[in-house]
Design an enzyme around this catalytic site. Structure first.
Site, PDB file in Angstrom:
ATOM      1  N   LYS A  58     -56.740   9.852  31.865  1.00 25.88           N
ATOM      2  CA  LYS A  58     -56.714  10.140  30.425  1.00 25.88           C
ATOM      3  C   LYS A  58     -56.169  11.555  30.238  1.00 25.88           C
ATOM      4  O   LYS A  58     -56.845  12.540  30.501  1.00 25.88           O
ATOM      5  CB  LYS A  58     -58.104  10.057  29.794  1.00 25.88           C
ATOM      6  CG  LYS A  58     -57.998  10.098  28.264  1.00 25.88           C
ATOM      7  CD  LYS A  58     -59.238  10.581  27.570  1.00 25.88           C
ATOM      8  CE  LYS A  58     -59.396  12.062  27.514  1.00 25.88           C
ATOM      9  NZ  LYS A  58     -58.341  12.807  26.785  1.00 25.88           N
TER      10      LYS A  58
ATOM     11  N   GLU B  17     -63.852  20.844  37.216  1.00 26.11           N
ATOM     12  CA  GLU B  17     -63.029  22.063  37.324  1.00 26.11           C
ATOM     13  C   GLU B  17     -62.992  22.679  35.940  1.00 26.11           C
ATOM     14  O   GLU B  17     -62.343  22.134  35.043  1.00 26.11           O
ATOM     15  CB  GLU B  17     -61.607  21.699  37.785  1.00 26.11           C
ATOM     16  CG  GLU B  17     -61.537  21.039  39.142  1.00 26.11           C
ATOM     17  CD  GLU B  17     -61.895  21.980  40.272  1.00 26.11           C
ATOM     18  OE1 GLU B  17     -61.958  23.202  40.057  1.00 26.11           O
ATOM     19  OE2 GLU B  17     -62.135  21.489  41.384  1.00 26.11           O
TER      20      GLU B  17
ATOM     21  N   CYS C 111     -56.578  28.596  33.878  1.00 28.52           N
ATOM     22  CA  CYS C 111     -58.005  28.803  34.133  1.00 28.52           C
ATOM     23  C   CYS C 111     -58.294  29.946  35.096  1.00 28.52           C
ATOM     24  O   CYS C 111     -59.273  30.657  34.949  1.00 28.52           O
ATOM     25  CB  CYS C 111     -58.608  27.512  34.675  1.00 28.52           C
ATOM     26  SG  CYS C 111     -57.734  26.893  36.127  1.00 28.52           S
TER      27      CYS C 111
ATOM     28  N   GLU D  75     -64.212  33.160  27.948  1.00 29.73           N
ATOM     29  CA  GLU D  75     -62.836  32.790  28.269  1.00 29.73           C
ATOM     30  C   GLU D  75     -62.009  32.774  26.985  1.00 29.73           C
ATOM     31  O   GLU D  75     -62.311  32.032  26.061  1.00 29.73           O
ATOM     32  CB  GLU D  75     -62.824  31.401  28.924  1.00 29.73           C
ATOM     33  CG  GLU D  75     -61.448  31.008  29.405  1.00 29.73           C
ATOM     34  CD  GLU D  75     -61.427  29.604  29.990  1.00 29.73           C
ATOM     35  OE1 GLU D  75     -61.953  28.679  29.340  1.00 29.73           O
ATOM     36  OE2 GLU D  75     -60.867  29.431  31.092  1.00 29.73           O
TER      37      GLU D  75
HETATM   38  P1  NAD Z   1     -61.284  20.462  26.861  1.00 32.23           P
HETATM   39  O1  NAD Z   1     -62.537  20.532  27.636  1.00 32.23           O
HETATM   40  O2  NAD Z   1     -61.373  20.526  25.385  1.00 32.23           O
HETATM   41  O3  NAD Z   1     -60.516  19.093  27.175  1.00 32.23           O
HETATM   42  C1  NAD Z   1     -60.122  18.734  28.499  1.00 32.23           C
HETATM   43  C2  NAD Z   1     -60.009  17.226  28.583  1.00 32.23           C
HETATM   44  O4  NAD Z   1     -61.306  16.666  28.454  1.00 32.23           O
HETATM   45  C3  NAD Z   1     -59.168  16.588  27.473  1.00 32.23           C
HETATM   46  O5  NAD Z   1     -58.500  15.468  28.007  1.00 32.23           O
HETATM   47  C4  NAD Z   1     -60.226  16.149  26.462  1.00 32.23           C
HETATM   48  O6  NAD Z   1     -59.789  15.081  25.644  1.00 32.23           O
HETATM   49  C5  NAD Z   1     -61.358  15.729  27.379  1.00 32.23           C
HETATM   50  N1  NAD Z   1     -62.699  15.841  26.837  1.00 32.23           N
HETATM   51  C6  NAD Z   1     -63.183  16.770  25.988  1.00 32.23           C
HETATM   52  N2  NAD Z   1     -64.498  16.560  25.774  1.00 32.23           N
HETATM   53  C7  NAD Z   1     -64.845  15.502  26.528  1.00 32.23           C
HETATM   54  C8  NAD Z   1     -66.077  14.795  26.753  1.00 32.23           C
HETATM   55  N3  NAD Z   1     -67.222  15.170  26.142  1.00 32.23           N
HETATM   56  N4  NAD Z   1     -66.082  13.744  27.610  1.00 32.23           N
HETATM   57  C9  NAD Z   1     -64.943  13.373  28.242  1.00 32.23           C
HETATM   58  N5  NAD Z   1     -63.744  13.982  28.051  1.00 32.23           N
HETATM   59  C10 NAD Z   1     -63.709  15.031  27.210  1.00 32.23           C
HETATM   60  O7  NAD Z   1     -60.337  21.597  27.441  1.00 32.23           O
HETATM   61  P2  NAD Z   1     -58.873  22.016  26.993  1.00 32.23           P
HETATM   62  O8  NAD Z   1     -58.942  22.877  25.781  1.00 32.23           O
HETATM   63  O9  NAD Z   1     -58.010  20.792  26.946  1.00 32.23           O
HETATM   64  O10 NAD Z   1     -58.399  22.883  28.258  1.00 32.23           O
HETATM   65  C11 NAD Z   1     -58.685  24.228  28.423  1.00 32.23           C
HETATM   66  C12 NAD Z   1     -59.864  24.421  29.356  1.00 32.23           C
HETATM   67  O11 NAD Z   1     -59.615  23.801  30.608  1.00 32.23           O
HETATM   68  C13 NAD Z   1     -60.111  25.884  29.663  1.00 32.23           C
HETATM   69  O12 NAD Z   1     -61.490  26.137  29.597  1.00 32.23           O
HETATM   70  C14 NAD Z   1     -59.611  26.043  31.086  1.00 32.23           C
HETATM   71  O13 NAD Z   1     -60.202  27.087  31.809  1.00 32.23           O
HETATM   72  C15 NAD Z   1     -59.952  24.707  31.667  1.00 32.23           C
HETATM   73  N6  NAD Z   1     -59.147  24.443  32.862  1.00 32.23           N
HETATM   74  C16 NAD Z   1     -59.764  24.485  34.078  1.00 32.23           C
HETATM   75  C17 NAD Z   1     -59.019  24.286  35.240  1.00 32.23           C
HETATM   76  C18 NAD Z   1     -59.672  24.353  36.606  1.00 32.23           C
HETATM   77  O14 NAD Z   1     -59.078  23.857  37.552  1.00 32.23           O
HETATM   78  N7  NAD Z   1     -60.847  24.922  36.737  1.00 32.23           N
HETATM   79  C19 NAD Z   1     -57.650  24.012  35.155  1.00 32.23           C
HETATM   80  C20 NAD Z   1     -57.064  23.968  33.899  1.00 32.23           C
HETATM   81  C21 NAD Z   1     -57.819  24.187  32.755  1.00 32.23           C
END
Ligand code: NAD
Length: 484
Positions: free
Chosen positions: A175, A249, A283, A382
């Protein structure tokens, strides 16, 4: 206009059960540039069912790692053959600077052979000496994987889920993020082109709610989630209720410790790139820069001078290093943090506003805060934008203490001319990974992941791949030697 009207389920294009569509908006032009269908529960059920079929009755789990790897290599080569298109598509959907997204996408696609070699080195059957007799340990695919990814590096994020999953024999339902679903379709195109067996890779876009439905789906055995810490906590809770295997992650607030002996001429490109890459939306970016007080003025001047020369603008332009933020709400969030930094007493020494010559697009100027106290929100939370915070320290112990005084523990960097000392300092940082002087943040091919609120478990490397395998121990009677 990029238009996709179907999902990719069970090896073919599948009509959506519902009528909703997801508009993809370019952060550069603020215009709709494409759309995809939004998955309903019925679509997700179909995707999970296809993946279960591939697991339970398909050939995929029975193939060797090298046989599976051959398919994955072909998919990677197919993507590499259209790298320019794939990169500009990602720029269009989420605004990453082309210079950055093309480098990371190309780099990851060429790492696949390394990943295959790592996966092939993990024994599927191993005989150990147990307490009383020999023990045969099997490593079997954990089952159907739900891969849920953010928007910040769409193809790389997808690869970090799809490659280990498929190499270890686990069918996956991917997804993608609602902001950047278009480029994930290139992987489905490639799966068709290389004849990937049905159900092994399924692509179903949607938002948070359908993501949550996928996580809780009884047909899913493992969740591999990348995203924010807030969403990760919800995913973890759901997986906890179901005792479901999961890797998380999550976010970060990583520190770069510049040591007294650092050679600024050598380290500046790495320091700046690792702090601001992808317009600050990575991240592991080292968004807290810790400097010995004796060199504070010198480093500030260098940072202001060099960061102010970065090209901010059209992310398709190959010389641009800072593009727009992914969404209007993301710009509001970043601007909210800039305001809070000022209110809490930090001082802006560069940027802080919107670029005057870019009225369209969700841009924020590269911004440097000095006189930051580690208790401030800009130091602890962050931001995910082009904002770095500078801290002065008196000795290395204090630098390590500031670096570790955070709820996060994802990446880190040590800049020094004494590599052995650098390793000692890196070892004291409570993070999942760290670099010394140069190289990409993110584990460098070793296990990658976070401590504290940056995540649970590891991806990449042998340890990351092993998390897609279930262990089974068969204890044999004393004195019995099994056949090879
Ligand atoms: P987000 O958490 O809003 O969304 C990430 C994904 O999760 C999307 O596909 C979203 O639709 C889905 N999602 C959101 N809530 C969910 C839930 N309750 N259940 C299942 N799926 C859900 O994050 P974002 O704004 O898309 O991305 C930015 C964040 O991602 C930042 O915090 C960044 O640090 C983190 N990130 C971490 C890594 C890592 O490897 N640690 C890598 C890239 C990004």
């Amino acid at each position: 206009m990029y238009t996709r009207n179907e999902f990719f389920i069970n090896g073919e294009w599948a009509r959506p059960a519902g009528n909703d569509i997801l508009n993809v908006i370019s952060p550069t032009t603020e215009q709709v540039i494409g759309h995809v269908p939004v998955a309903t529960a019925a679509d997700m059920d179909a995707a999970v069912s296809a993946a279960r079929g591939a697991l339970e009755t398909g050939v995929w789990p029975k193939l060797s790692v090298l046989e599976r790897g051959a398919y994955i290599l072909e998919i990677a080569n197919s993507l590499l053959s259209q790298l320019e298109y794939a990169c500009h598509l990602q720029v269009d959907e989420m605004g990453a600077p082309y210079s950055w997204i093309s480098a990371v996408t190309g780099y990851w696609l060429t790492l696949i052979q390394h990943d295959i070699d790592v996966a092939a080195s993990i024994p599927v059957k191993e005989v150990l000496e147990g307490y009383m007799g020999k023990v045969v340990v099997y490593r079997e695919p954990v089952g159907v994987v739900a891969g849920i990814i953010p928007w910040n590096a769409p193809i790389v994020n997808a690869l970090t889920k799809v490659v280990p999953s498929l190499l270890t024999g686990c069918p996956i339902v991917l997804k993608p993020a609602p902001e950047s679903p278009l480029s994930a379709y290139l992987m489905a195109d490639a799966a068709i082109a290389v004849g990937l067996p049905p159900g092994v890779f399924n692509l179903v876009p949607g938002g948070r709610e359908i993501g949550e439905y996928l996580v809780g789906h009884p047909g899913v055995d493992r969740v591999s989630f990348t995203g924010s810490t807030a969403a990760g906590a919800k995913v973890a809770a759901l997986c906890g209720q179901q005792i479901k295997n999961a890797t998380l992650e999550l976010g970060g607030k990583s520190a770069a410790i510049v040591m007294e002996d650092a050679d600024l001429d050598r380290i500046m490109p790495s320091l700046i790139s690792n702090s601001l890459q992808n317009s600050g939306q990575v991240c592991v970016n080292t968004t807290r820069i810790l400097v010995p007080r004796s060199r504070s003025a010198e480093l500030r001047d260098r940072l202001v001078d060099e960061i102010s020369q970065l090209k901010v603008g059209d992310p398709h332009d190959p010389i641009t290093t800072v593009g727009p933020l992914v969404a209007e709400r993301q710009r509001e969030r970043v601007e909210g943090y800039i305001k809070s930094g000022l209110e809490q007493g930090a001082k802006i020494i560069l940027g802080g506003g919107r670029p005057k010559d870019l009225p369209t697009g969700w841009y924020v100027e590269p911004t440097i805060f000095a006189e930051v106290d580690n208790s401030m929100r800009i130091a602890q939370e962050e931001i995910f934008g082009p904002v770095v915070c500078l801290f002065d320290y008196d000795d290395v112990e204090q630098a390590v203490s500031i670096a570790n005084d955070t709820q996060y523990g994802l990446g880190g960097a040590v800049y020094t001319s004494d590599l052995d000392r650098g390793i000692e300092v890196a070892a004291q940082m409570k993070t999942g990974s760290c670099i010394i002087n140069e190289g990409p943040l993110g584990g460098g091919g070793g296990p990658f992941g976070g401590c504290k609120k940056s995540g649970l478990g590891r991806e990449s490397g042998r340890e990351g791949f092993e998390s897609y395998l279930e262990l089974k121990s068969v204890a044999l009677p004393a004195g019995f030697d099994p056949k090879e």
